[in-house]
Design a protein around this motif. Sequence first.
Motif: not given
Length: 75
Positions: A19-20, A38-45
């Motif tokens: 994903p972009p 990365e979307v997943s890293a931002l979501r976890r943060f």
Amino acid sequence: MPGPPGAGAGPAGGAPPRPPPTLLEFHSPHGVALLLFEVSALRRFLLRTYAMVPGGREDVTGVVERGLSALFGGV
């Protein structure tokens, strides 16, 4: 049919598309900071920050500005 000159023989592989990234843009009197996540890293943060500070209880007066200044060393 043979491939183009210099092409190797054998199987070719690939990876699934990623994903972009998400772009965050921070503005201050000192300039602009553009951060890619990365979307997943931002979501976890974000989930970790929400767990630490309940919604509506944020007091960010000056905190973001000081953090960005510290991060960029007054650049």
